[in-house]
Design a protein around this motif. Structure first.
Motif, PDB file in Angstrom:
ATOM      1  N   SER A  23     -13.769  -4.841  51.736  1.00 32.32           N
ATOM      2  CA  SER A  23     -12.472  -4.620  52.383  1.00 32.32           C
ATOM      3  C   SER A  23     -12.504  -4.820  53.900  1.00 32.32           C
ATOM      4  O   SER A  23     -11.481  -4.708  54.551  1.00 32.32           O
ATOM      5  N   ASN A  24     -13.694  -5.164  54.480  1.00 27.02           N
ATOM      6  CA  ASN A  24     -13.661  -5.455  55.922  1.00 27.02           C
ATOM      7  C   ASN A  24     -12.993  -6.808  56.138  1.00 27.02           C
ATOM      8  O   ASN A  24     -13.010  -7.685  55.274  1.00 27.02           O
ATOM      9  N   SER A  25     -12.394  -6.966  57.314  1.00 28.40           N
ATOM     10  CA  SER A  25     -11.482  -8.103  57.478  1.00 28.40           C
ATOM     11  C   SER A  25     -12.203  -9.455  57.436  1.00 28.40           C
ATOM     12  O   SER A  25     -11.666 -10.419  56.896  1.00 28.40           O
ATOM     13  N   GLN A  26     -13.450  -9.539  57.942  1.00 28.36           N
ATOM     14  CA  GLN A  26     -14.139 -10.837  57.928  1.00 28.36           C
ATOM     15  C   GLN A  26     -14.428 -11.296  56.493  1.00 28.36           C
ATOM     16  O   GLN A  26     -14.202 -12.459  56.137  1.00 28.36           O
ATOM     17  N   ASP A  27     -14.902 -10.371  55.658  1.00 31.82           N
ATOM     18  CA  ASP A  27     -15.163 -10.723  54.255  1.00 31.82           C
ATOM     19  C   ASP A  27     -13.865 -11.126  53.556  1.00 31.82           C
ATOM     20  O   ASP A  27     -13.830 -12.076  52.772  1.00 31.82           O
ATOM     21  N   GLY A  28     -12.816 -10.359  53.844  1.00 28.98           N
ATOM     22  CA  GLY A  28     -11.514 -10.642  53.215  1.00 28.98           C
ATOM     23  C   GLY A  28     -11.034 -12.035  53.575  1.00 28.98           C
ATOM     24  O   GLY A  28     -10.593 -12.804  52.713  1.00 28.98           O
ATOM     25  N   ILE A  29     -11.158 -12.382  54.853  1.00 25.41           N
ATOM     26  CA  ILE A  29     -10.679 -13.699  55.301  1.00 25.41           C
ATOM     27  C   ILE A  29     -11.545 -14.807  54.700  1.00 25.41           C
ATOM     28  O   ILE A  29     -11.039 -15.853  54.273  1.00 25.41           O
ATOM     29  N   ASN A  30     -12.840 -14.579  54.622  1.00 29.53           N
ATOM     30  CA  ASN A  30     -13.720 -15.583  54.010  1.00 29.53           C
ATOM     31  C   ASN A  30     -13.397 -15.787  52.533  1.00 29.53           C
ATOM     32  O   ASN A  30     -13.380 -16.909  52.041  1.00 29.53           O
ATOM     33  N   MET A  31     -13.130 -14.676  51.810  1.00 29.43           N
ATOM     34  CA  MET A  31     -12.767 -14.782  50.392  1.00 29.43           C
ATOM     35  C   MET A  31     -11.446 -15.549  50.260  1.00 29.43           C
ATOM     36  O   MET A  31     -11.291 -16.410  49.397  1.00 29.43           O
ATOM     37  N   CYS A  32     -10.533 -15.241  51.162  1.00 27.94           N
ATOM     38  CA  CYS A  32      -9.229 -15.907  51.150  1.00 27.94           C
ATOM     39  C   CYS A  32      -9.399 -17.417  51.381  1.00 27.94           C
ATOM     40  O   CYS A  32      -8.836 -18.238  50.641  1.00 27.94           O
ATOM     41  N   MET A  33     -10.262 -17.796  52.350  1.00 29.31           N
ATOM     42  CA  MET A  33     -10.474 -19.227  52.615  1.00 29.31           C
ATOM     43  C   MET A  33     -11.150 -19.893  51.420  1.00 29.31           C
ATOM     44  O   MET A  33     -10.815 -21.011  51.038  1.00 29.31           O
ATOM     45  N   PHE A  34     -12.109 -19.188  50.819  1.00 34.77           N
ATOM     46  CA  PHE A  34     -12.825 -19.734  49.665  1.00 34.77           C
ATOM     47  C   PHE A  34     -11.838 -20.031  48.528  1.00 34.77           C
ATOM     48  O   PHE A  34     -11.844 -21.117  47.941  1.00 34.77           O
ATOM     49  N   MET A  35     -10.971 -19.052  48.233  1.00 37.28           N
ATOM     50  CA  MET A  35     -10.030 -19.239  47.119  1.00 37.28           C
ATOM     51  C   MET A  35      -8.954 -20.276  47.468  1.00 37.28           C
ATOM     52  O   MET A  35      -8.548 -21.063  46.618  1.00 37.28           O
TER      53      MET A  35
ATOM     54  N   TRP B 244      -4.248 -16.405  48.656  1.00 36.29           N
ATOM     55  CA  TRP B 244      -4.875 -17.529  47.947  1.00 36.29           C
ATOM     56  C   TRP B 244      -3.975 -18.774  48.006  1.00 36.29           C
ATOM     57  O   TRP B 244      -4.069 -19.650  47.161  1.00 36.29           O
ATOM     58  N   GLY B 245      -3.070 -18.782  48.996  1.00 32.20           N
ATOM     59  CA  GLY B 245      -2.164 -19.928  49.141  1.00 32.20           C
ATOM     60  C   GLY B 245      -0.874 -19.760  48.361  1.00 32.20           C
ATOM     61  O   GLY B 245      -0.027 -20.650  48.341  1.00 32.20           O
ATOM     62  N   GLY B 246      -0.718 -18.587  47.731  1.00 41.34           N
ATOM     63  CA  GLY B 246       0.428 -18.384  46.839  1.00 41.34           C
ATOM     64  C   GLY B 246       1.771 -18.377  47.554  1.00 41.34           C
ATOM     65  O   GLY B 246       2.765 -18.832  46.980  1.00 41.34           O
ATOM     66  N   ALA B 247       1.824 -17.887  48.790  1.00 38.15           N
ATOM     67  CA  ALA B 247       3.117 -17.841  49.488  1.00 38.15           C
ATOM     68  C   ALA B 247       3.554 -19.256  49.861  1.00 38.15           C
ATOM     69  O   ALA B 247       4.702 -19.652  49.605  1.00 38.15           O
ATOM     70  N   ALA B 248       2.629 -20.016  50.426  1.00 36.35           N
ATOM     71  CA  ALA B 248       2.959 -21.391  50.845  1.00 36.35           C
ATOM     72  C   ALA B 248       3.433 -22.216  49.646  1.00 36.35           C
ATOM     73  O   ALA B 248       4.413 -22.968  49.728  1.00 36.35           O
ATOM     74  N   ARG B 249       2.751 -22.040  48.518  1.00 34.87           N
ATOM     75  CA  ARG B 249       3.128 -22.843  47.339  1.00 34.87           C
ATOM     76  C   ARG B 249       4.432 -22.335  46.728  1.00 34.87           C
ATOM     77  O   ARG B 249       5.256 -23.120  46.284  1.00 34.87           O
ATOM     78  N   LEU B 250       4.608 -20.992  46.719  1.00 33.98           N
ATOM     79  CA  LEU B 250       5.830 -20.421  46.127  1.00 33.98           C
ATOM     80  C   LEU B 250       7.078 -20.921  46.859  1.00 33.98           C
ATOM     81  O   LEU B 250       8.084 -21.264  46.237  1.00 33.98           O
ATOM     82  N   VAL B 251       6.991 -20.953  48.194  1.00 31.79           N
ATOM     83  CA  VAL B 251       8.131 -21.439  48.991  1.00 31.79           C
ATOM     84  C   VAL B 251       8.488 -22.865  48.569  1.00 31.79           C
ATOM     85  O   VAL B 251       9.662 -23.216  48.434  1.00 31.79           O
TER      86      VAL B 251
END
Ligand code: BCO
Length: 300
Positions: A118-130, A187-194
């Motif tokens: 739940s630390n922000s760096q790990d979260g952002i890395n997971m987000c970029m990976f997905m 995971w890119g869901g907002a950009a794609r949903l729009v």
């Protein structure tokens, strides 16, 4: 001579298209350290992502972690990346169905893993990976369908938007619950949903965290069709039949169709036109085109 020139042009074009598809969304300069996040994800094991290739050119990708409603563990995220690479290299593929085991789609990321990173760096890395994996999934030269049975929640809802189409079974739901988790899609869901439903409807779905049933999804253009079967096997068969109407024909042509649409969807007009010209060059004078010139079908 002409044949070898044709072959080399085809090869160059193919490589260029492949390169564009793999063009990196995030690189080191963005602070993205893929090996680091892969090591982290490896620590959260469980479930699997299975791929079977049916000989009609349709691949079936199964999210398999039914004990946790197919939530994505760390190793499932890594396996998804591997399966996408496999699909990129599947030259005879035309279509792809993504579904979940146990008659439900996916409940997003595994909350046990989320808590541990739940630390922000790990979260952002997971987000970029997905985001990178799902962007590659979306750009596959395969016509893709998310078969939503049961629930598609959080990251599961996001995953459905990385497919070209969504089919829902009676009683199923898509729900962007992120707000209730104190999050937004990552995971890119907002950009794609729009891009799928427009910004107004996307804002309502994300800020309301509302359950989207098959009827509302159809109305919004989020789903193409409500299937009649709600059992696992029947729905999968129906989804395959639905997809077959678009994957009928030679792989080279179906794959080219998906590529021109991907270019039109993602690129500025002039770049899309250039890409369309390149892809056109791969089918013009190709076997299916020459055959059609001989048989001269009437399009009545
Ligand atoms: C950028 C990515 C953002 C994200 O994806 S954040 C994660 C968003 N997902 C969630 O918050 C889902 C939380 N789960 C739920 O709301 C419900 O479990 C859900 C999916 C509506 C299903 O409800 P039910 O059909 O009543 O089933 P249930 O609650 O009894 O669940 C069965 C077992 O599965 C577990 N489960 C479901 N979703 C999970 C998840 N995401 N991570 C970890 N465990 C999860 C749930 O805890 C339960 O386990 P157990 O039987 O209590 O041991």
């Amino acid at each position: 001579m002409a044949a070898s020139l044709w072959k080399s042009l085809l090869q160059t074009t193919k490589e260029r298209i492949l390169q564009q598809r793999r063009a990196s969304l995030y690189v080191g300069a963005d602070g993205y350290e893929e090996e680091l996040i892969k090591k982290k994800l490896q620590q959260f094991a469980g479930g699997s992502i299975n791929l079977s290739k049916v000989n009609n050119g349709i691949g079936i990708l199964t999210l398999n972690n039914p004990k946790l409603m197919n939530a994505f563990t760390g190793t499932m995220m890594l396996e998804l990346q591997e399966r996408v690479t496999e699909l990129e290299n599947w030259k005879d593929g035309k279509g792809l169905i993504i579904h979940g085991a146990g008659n439900t789609f996916c409940s997003g990321s595994d909350l046990n893993a989320v808590k541990a990173i739940s630390n922000s760096q790990d979260g952002i890395n997971m987000c970029m990976f997905m985001q990178k994996t799902l962007t590659r999934l979306m750009r596959l030269p395969l016509i893709s369908v998310a078969l939503v049975q049961g629930k598609a929640v959080g990251g599961g809802a996001e995953l459905t938007t990385a497919c070209d189409f969504r089919l829902m079974t009676p009683g199923s739901e898509i729900r962007f619950v992120h707000k209730h988790m104190g999050l937004v899609p990552g995971w890119g869901g907002a950009a794609r949903l729009v891009r799928i439903v427009g910004s107004g409807a996307a804002l309502q779905l994300l800020s309301g965290a509302a359950k989207v049933d098959p009827e509302r999804a159809l109305h919004l253009g989020l789903s193409e069709e409500t299937l009649s079967s709600s059992d696992e096997t029947g729905a999968l068969e129906e989804a395959q039949a639905w997809l077959s109407q678009y994957t009928e024909g030679p792989a080279s042509v179906i794959r080219a169709v998906k590529k021109v649409v991907t270019a039109g969807r993602e690129l500025p007009l002039e770049a899309a036109l250039r890409t369309e010209k390149d892809i056109f060059g791969t089918v013009w004078g190709g076997p299916a085109n020459l055959q059609a010139l001989v048989t001269r079908p009437k399009h009545k």
